[in-house]
Structure formats: C-alpha cells, structure tokens
Design an enzyme around this catalytic site. Structure first.
Site, PDB file in Angstrom:
ATOM      1  N   LYS A  14     -44.186  57.311  78.331  1.00 42.24           N
ATOM      2  CA  LYS A  14     -43.873  56.977  77.020  1.00 42.24           C
ATOM      3  C   LYS A  14     -45.246  57.736  76.336  1.00 42.24           C
ATOM      4  CE  LYS A  14     -44.428  52.570  76.873  1.00 42.24           C
ATOM      5  NZ  LYS A  14     -44.463  52.247  78.316  1.00 42.24           N
ATOM      6  N   ARG A  89     -43.664  44.768  71.617  1.00 38.37           N
ATOM      7  CA  ARG A  89     -43.607  44.244  72.945  1.00 38.37           C
ATOM      8  C   ARG A  89     -43.109  42.912  73.036  1.00 38.37           C
ATOM      9  NH1 ARG A  89     -47.516  48.229  75.319  1.00 38.37           N
ATOM     10  NH2 ARG A  89     -47.712  47.753  77.849  1.00 38.37           N
ATOM     11  N   ARG A 123     -52.055  57.158  88.724  1.00 38.22           N
ATOM     12  CA  ARG A 123     -52.336  57.804  87.355  1.00 38.22           C
ATOM     13  C   ARG A 123     -54.004  57.935  87.565  1.00 38.22           C
ATOM     14  NH1 ARG A 123     -50.124  55.432  81.849  1.00 38.22           N
ATOM     15  NH2 ARG A 123     -51.100  53.498  83.197  1.00 38.22           N
ATOM     16  N   ARG A 156     -57.442  53.678  85.230  1.00 35.96           N
ATOM     17  CA  ARG A 156     -57.437  52.269  84.567  1.00 35.96           C
ATOM     18  C   ARG A 156     -57.451  51.181  85.289  1.00 35.96           C
ATOM     19  NH1 ARG A 156     -52.356  53.152  80.292  1.00 35.96           N
ATOM     20  NH2 ARG A 156     -52.101  51.074  80.884  1.00 35.96           N
ATOM     21  N   ARG A 167     -47.589  43.740  85.392  1.00 39.08           N
ATOM     22  CA  ARG A 167     -47.250  44.427  84.061  1.00 39.08           C
ATOM     23  C   ARG A 167     -45.697  44.703  84.168  1.00 39.08           C
ATOM     24  NH1 ARG A 167     -50.901  49.162  84.515  1.00 39.08           N
ATOM     25  NH2 ARG A 167     -49.475  50.201  82.606  1.00 39.08           N
TER      26      ARG A 167
HETATM   27  P1  AP5 Z   1     -47.706  57.487  81.119  1.00 42.31           P
HETATM   28  O1  AP5 Z   1     -47.197  58.607  80.067  1.00 42.31           O
HETATM   29  O2  AP5 Z   1     -49.069  57.289  80.848  1.00 42.31           O
HETATM   30  O3  AP5 Z   1     -46.614  56.412  80.916  1.00 42.31           O
HETATM   31  P2  AP5 Z   1     -46.731  55.217  79.874  1.00 42.31           P
HETATM   32  O4  AP5 Z   1     -45.090  54.932  79.682  1.00 42.31           O
HETATM   33  O5  AP5 Z   1     -47.459  55.708  78.772  1.00 42.31           O
HETATM   34  O6  AP5 Z   1     -47.233  53.877  80.612  1.00 42.31           O
HETATM   35  P3  AP5 Z   1     -48.345  52.944  80.411  1.00 42.31           P
HETATM   36  O7  AP5 Z   1     -48.852  52.311  81.501  1.00 42.31           O
HETATM   37  O8  AP5 Z   1     -49.510  53.596  79.554  1.00 42.31           O
HETATM   38  O9  AP5 Z   1     -47.857  52.005  79.602  1.00 42.31           O
HETATM   39  P4  AP5 Z   1     -47.995  50.472  79.257  1.00 42.31           P
HETATM   40  O10 AP5 Z   1     -46.927  50.168  78.217  1.00 42.31           O
HETATM   41  O11 AP5 Z   1     -48.072  49.579  80.490  1.00 42.31           O
HETATM   42  O12 AP5 Z   1     -49.576  50.486  78.913  1.00 42.31           O
HETATM   43  P5  AP5 Z   1     -50.361  50.425  77.448  1.00 42.31           P
HETATM   44  O13 AP5 Z   1     -51.522  51.328  77.400  1.00 42.31           O
HETATM   45  O14 AP5 Z   1     -49.279  50.535  76.260  1.00 42.31           O
HETATM   46  O15 AP5 Z   1     -47.173  58.076  82.478  1.00 42.31           O
HETATM   47  C1  AP5 Z   1     -47.612  57.356  83.687  1.00 42.31           C
HETATM   48  C2  AP5 Z   1     -47.967  58.206  84.932  1.00 42.31           C
HETATM   49  O16 AP5 Z   1     -46.919  59.099  85.201  1.00 42.31           O
HETATM   50  C3  AP5 Z   1     -49.120  59.266  84.362  1.00 42.31           C
HETATM   51  O17 AP5 Z   1     -49.881  59.588  85.775  1.00 42.31           O
HETATM   52  C4  AP5 Z   1     -48.208  60.630  84.267  1.00 42.31           C
HETATM   53  O18 AP5 Z   1     -48.873  61.523  84.280  1.00 42.31           O
HETATM   54  C5  AP5 Z   1     -47.013  60.384  84.997  1.00 42.31           C
HETATM   55  N1  AP5 Z   1     -45.804  60.916  84.432  1.00 42.31           N
HETATM   56  C6  AP5 Z   1     -45.403  60.847  83.120  1.00 42.31           C
HETATM   57  N2  AP5 Z   1     -44.249  61.259  83.047  1.00 42.31           N
HETATM   58  C7  AP5 Z   1     -43.857  61.944  84.179  1.00 42.31           C
HETATM   59  C8  AP5 Z   1     -42.639  62.619  84.720  1.00 42.31           C
HETATM   60  N3  AP5 Z   1     -41.325  62.828  83.745  1.00 42.31           N
HETATM   61  N4  AP5 Z   1     -42.654  62.782  85.851  1.00 42.31           N
HETATM   62  C9  AP5 Z   1     -43.552  62.572  86.938  1.00 42.31           C
HETATM   63  N5  AP5 Z   1     -44.701  61.861  86.351  1.00 42.31           N
HETATM   64  C10 AP5 Z   1     -44.678  61.651  85.096  1.00 42.31           C
HETATM   65  O19 AP5 Z   1     -50.757  48.790  77.526  1.00 42.31           O
HETATM   66  C11 AP5 Z   1     -51.803  48.401  78.209  1.00 42.31           C
HETATM   67  C12 AP5 Z   1     -52.125  46.956  78.111  1.00 42.31           C
HETATM   68  O20 AP5 Z   1     -52.750  46.782  76.812  1.00 42.31           O
HETATM   69  C13 AP5 Z   1     -50.941  45.859  78.173  1.00 42.31           C
HETATM   70  O21 AP5 Z   1     -50.681  45.497  79.521  1.00 42.31           O
HETATM   71  C14 AP5 Z   1     -51.300  44.870  77.311  1.00 42.31           C
HETATM   72  O22 AP5 Z   1     -52.275  44.022  78.021  1.00 42.31           O
HETATM   73  C15 AP5 Z   1     -51.952  45.445  76.068  1.00 42.31           C
HETATM   74  N6  AP5 Z   1     -51.427  45.855  74.996  1.00 42.31           N
HETATM   75  C16 AP5 Z   1     -50.755  47.026  74.554  1.00 42.31           C
HETATM   76  N7  AP5 Z   1     -49.775  47.046  73.639  1.00 42.31           N
HETATM   77  C17 AP5 Z   1     -49.530  45.656  73.456  1.00 42.31           C
HETATM   78  C18 AP5 Z   1     -48.785  44.972  72.640  1.00 42.31           C
HETATM   79  N8  AP5 Z   1     -47.878  45.615  71.592  1.00 42.31           N
HETATM   80  N9  AP5 Z   1     -48.790  43.546  72.555  1.00 42.31           N
HETATM   81  C19 AP5 Z   1     -49.524  43.002  73.427  1.00 42.31           C
HETATM   82  N10 AP5 Z   1     -50.497  43.549  74.415  1.00 42.31           N
HETATM   83  C20 AP5 Z   1     -50.593  45.025  74.346  1.00 42.31           C
END
Ligand code: AP5
Length: 209
Positions: A14, A89, A123, A156, A167
């Site tokens: 994403k 979420r 990552r 991270r 997660r």
């Molecule tokens: P990447 O694009 O970084 O993946 P992503 O879907 O953005 O995954 P995240 O881990 O960032 O999402 P998340 O939802 O867990 O974390 P968030 O920061 O929102 O890609 C991942 C890896 O794969 C990278 O190395 C990339 O290079 C690689 N890649 C990407 N596309 C690829 C492809 N097509 N092929 C191969 N490789 C690829 O949330 C973190 C924390 O914040 C949560 O756990 C929670 O504690 C808190 N939080 C955030 N939002 C909320 C909310 N709304 N409510 C409550 N808590 C929240």
C-alpha cells in the site's frame, strides 16, 4: 477532487503504491502509520501513548487515531483530495470517516498471506529521506546504505517476526471486516497485489480508471 482509501494487510504494498500515485494525482498521501511514527520520533504526547501499541503490532486506540486524522483531513493540504493509506482499520474508524468525508473509491490490495512475512521482515528504510527498500526485491546499490543520501538503513521496530505475526492476526480480526462494509456501500475495488511493483501499479491505474 479524488478521495481514495487503500485497504489491505500489512506488507501488501500500500505504502509503495500510494507514494507514487499520490504524486501523479497531485493529492495528499496520508499514511496514519507514518504520521504516528513521526509523533513517536518527536516524543509528542500522542507519540508517547502510541509507541507501545505500535512496537507490539497492536492497533493504536481509535480515539487517538481519529483525533489525529480529523486534524489532517481539515488541513488545507488535503483540500485537493487525499489518499488514505492504513486508515480506516476498524469499523468504528470507517463509520467515523463516513461522517467526515465522502469517499470515491476503496482499493483492496488482495495478496496471499505467504508473501507478507518475508516482505516485512526484509523491509528496511532510510531514516533521513524515508525511501523504502527490500533486501530481497529492492536492495540498495551499496549494502546497508541509502542510494539517495548514503545514510545507514534501519528496520522498523514492528517488522520483527513476532510483531509481524501479531499485525497479520490483528488485520484479520479487526480490519478484514471492512471489506464487507465497503462492498455493501458499492465502493470496493479488488486489486491483485501479487507480482512486481510496476505490474501492480499498472493494474492500479486500470482499477481507478
Ligand atoms: P510496503 O509498501 O511498505 O507495504 P504496506 O502495505 O504499506 O505495509 P505496512 O507494513 O507499511 O503497512 P501496515 O499497515 O502494517 O503499517 P502502518 O505503517 O500502516 O511494502 C512492504 C515491503 O514490501 C517493502 O520492503 C517494499 O519494498 C516491498 N514491496 C512492496 N510492493 C512490492 C511488490 N509488488 N513486490 C515485491 N516487494 C514489494 O501501521 C503501523 C502501525 O501503526 C500499526 O501496526 C498500528 O500500530 C499503527 N496504526 C497505523 N494506522 C492505524 C490506524 N488507522 N488505527 C490504529 N492504529 C494504526
């Protein structure tokens, strides 16, 4: 004005797709994870409350995230449109968002769980410029250093295997029910998120067209 939501499990890609698409469309990329991490880094009251939940792989409580997001949506930067990445979420967040801003489309990043653990544990990112790497699929040219500014790459705190497993479970329990919520509203589009970044980007443009 475009108001988009990216929904999908951690590691689905994403953030990678959102950063590129928001730039092309000229809309604000709002990653609640990124915003929360900047609060943690700055040591704000919100950051201090959120940090423990995040490191453990749990969701930050709705009241905290909602107050933060409401302020972001009201800011002038979001008036030309926004791309929400990682929000909503929970059902409570989705219902609150309905009252804040009408959405045009919700894109569901559909991907098998098998790939996610590896993507996340491999990552790394640059703490200076924010560029995201993957030791397997997108390694830096010089091992351990950012291509752009040479800064040592970091992992991270929630990309360790135990936190990643939490997660993935939290996603199934609290976020996956949103698929039905947005299907009922007629807003959900499914995106096949398997395959290389450029292939997914092409599919994404088709899903938005
Ligand atoms: P990447 O694009 O970084 O993946 P992503 O879907 O953005 O995954 P995240 O881990 O960032 O999402 P998340 O939802 O867990 O974390 P968030 O920061 O929102 O890609 C991942 C890896 O794969 C990278 O190395 C990339 O290079 C690689 N890649 C990407 N596309 C690829 C492809 N097509 N092929 C191969 N490789 C690829 O949330 C973190 C924390 O914040 C949560 O756990 C929670 O504690 C808190 N939080 C955030 N939002 C909320 C909310 N709304 N409510 C409550 N808590 C929240």
């Amino acid at each position: 004005v475009q108001r988009l939501v990216f929904l999908g499990p951690p590691g689905a890609g994403k953030g990678t797709q959102a950063a590129a698409l928001a730039q092309v469309l000229g809309i604000k990329h709002l990653s609640t994870g990124e915003i929360l991490r900047s609060h943690v880094a700055a040591g704000t009251p919100l950051g201090r409350e959120a940090e423990g939940f995040m490191t453990a792989g749990q969701l930050v409580p709705d009241r905290l995230v909602l107050a933060m997001l409401e302020a972001e949506l009201r800011a002038p930067a979001a008036s030309a449109g926004f791309l929400l990445d990682g929000f909503p979420r929970t059902l409570a967040q989705a219902e609150a968002l309905d009252g804040l801003a009408p959405l045009d489309r919700v894109i569901f990043f559909d991907i098998g769980e098998g790939t996610l653990l590896e993507r996340l544990t491999q990552r790394r990112h640059c703490p200076q410029c924010g560029l995201v790497y993957n030791l397997v699929t997108k390694p830096p040219a010089t091992p351990g250093r950012c291509d752009q500014d040479g800064t040592p790459l970091v992992q991270r705190s929630d990309d360790r295997e135990d936190a990643v497993r939490t997660r993935l479970r939290v996603y199934q329990e609290q976020t996956a029910p949103l698929l039905e919520f947005y299907t009922r509203q007629g807003r959900l589009r499914r995106l096949d998120a398997n395959g290389p970044v450029e292939v997914v980007a092409t599919r994404l443009r088709a899903a938005l067209g």
